[in-house]
Design a protein around this motif. Sequence first.
Motif, PDB file in Angstrom:
ATOM      1  N   UNK A  63       0.827  -1.184   0.000  1.00  0.00           N
ATOM      2  CA  UNK A  63       0.000   0.000   0.000  1.00  0.00           C
ATOM      3  C   UNK A  63       0.873   1.251   0.000  1.00  0.00           C
ATOM      4  N   UNK A  64       1.026   1.860  -1.094  1.00  0.00           N
ATOM      5  CA  UNK A  64       1.760   3.107  -1.211  1.00  0.00           C
ATOM      6  C   UNK A  64       3.191   2.989  -0.687  1.00  0.00           C
ATOM      7  N   UNK A  65       3.750   1.797  -0.670  1.00  0.00           N
ATOM      8  CA  UNK A  65       5.109   1.594  -0.202  1.00  0.00           C
ATOM      9  C   UNK A  65       5.286   1.710   1.304  1.00  0.00           C
ATOM     10  N   UNK A  66       4.218   1.666   2.047  1.00  0.00           N
ATOM     11  CA  UNK A  66       4.293   1.794   3.504  1.00  0.00           C
ATOM     12  C   UNK A  66       4.329   0.427   4.161  1.00  0.00           C
ATOM     13  N   UNK A  67       4.996   0.383   5.317  1.00  0.00           N
ATOM     14  CA  UNK A  67       5.047  -0.834   6.127  1.00  0.00           C
ATOM     15  C   UNK A  67       4.804  -0.450   7.579  1.00  0.00           C
ATOM     16  N   UNK A  68       4.327  -1.389   8.339  1.00  0.00           N
ATOM     17  CA  UNK A  68       4.190  -1.167   9.773  1.00  0.00           C
ATOM     18  C   UNK A  68       5.580  -0.869  10.322  1.00  0.00           C
ATOM     19  N   UNK A  69       5.675   0.178  11.139  1.00  0.00           N
ATOM     20  CA  UNK A  69       6.953   0.599  11.697  1.00  0.00           C
ATOM     21  C   UNK A  69       7.543   1.818  11.011  1.00  0.00           C
ATOM     22  N   UNK A  70       7.084   2.120   9.770  1.00  0.00           N
ATOM     23  CA  UNK A  70       7.553   3.327   9.076  1.00  0.00           C
ATOM     24  C   UNK A  70       7.135   4.566   9.848  1.00  0.00           C
ATOM     25  N   UNK A  71       7.959   5.591   9.783  1.00  0.00           N
ATOM     26  CA  UNK A  71       7.607   6.897  10.343  1.00  0.00           C
ATOM     27  C   UNK A  71       7.035   7.743   9.210  1.00  0.00           C
ATOM     28  N   UNK A  72       6.000   8.513   9.532  1.00  0.00           N
ATOM     29  CA  UNK A  72       5.389   9.398   8.550  1.00  0.00           C
ATOM     30  C   UNK A  72       5.119  10.762   9.161  1.00  0.00           C
TER      31      UNK A  72
ATOM     32  N   UNK B 160      -7.025   3.497   4.714  1.00  0.00           N
ATOM     33  CA  UNK B 160      -6.336   4.327   5.710  1.00  0.00           C
ATOM     34  C   UNK B 160      -5.165   3.574   6.314  1.00  0.00           C
ATOM     35  N   UNK B 161      -4.357   4.301   7.072  1.00  0.00           N
ATOM     36  CA  UNK B 161      -3.354   3.665   7.915  1.00  0.00           C
ATOM     37  C   UNK B 161      -3.440   4.303   9.297  1.00  0.00           C
TER      38      UNK B 161
END
Length: 135
Positions: A1-10, A30-31
Motif C-alpha cells: 500500500x503506497x510503499x508503507x510498512x508497519x513501523x515506518x515513520x510518517x 487508511x493507515x
Amino acid sequence: MHGLKIGNKVKVNVKNGFMVGEIVNLYPETFLIRTDEKFSAYVPYSSEWEKIPSSKKLENKKRPKHYGDAEFDLIDYWCARYSKEELRGAFKSQLSKYADRLGYKDDEIDELDKIIDYSTRYRDHLKKVAETNEK
C-alpha cells in the motif's frame, strides 16, 4: 500500500501544522499511526503525508540532550568527510557497539532500531556512491 510498512515513520499534514507518527497498522483506505505522545490517528491515503527516512531529523527538540542542538547530523558529516576506510570503520564500530551491549544498557527494541538505522544509512550511502561512480 503506497510503499508503507508497519513501523515506518510518517509526517502527516493537518489543519494547524503536522504530526509525526509511526505506522501501527495498514488498512485498504487508511493507515493507523501513533505519535511519541501516544496519540493515535487513522490517516486516509488520500491526505497529505510523507514517509520519513530513518536518517531525516525533523526536530532538534526530539533529540537526546547530550546530542546538543547542532543543525547537522553527525552521520551525514561522516559520509561527506571520511575516506572509504574511515567510514567503514566508523559504521563497524557503531554497529558492533550496539550489538555487543544488546539487552544490557537500553531497551532491546531501541538498540535494535539503532543497529537497523546505522545499517540502513551505510547501505544507502554505499548505493549512492555506486550510482555516482556509474555515471
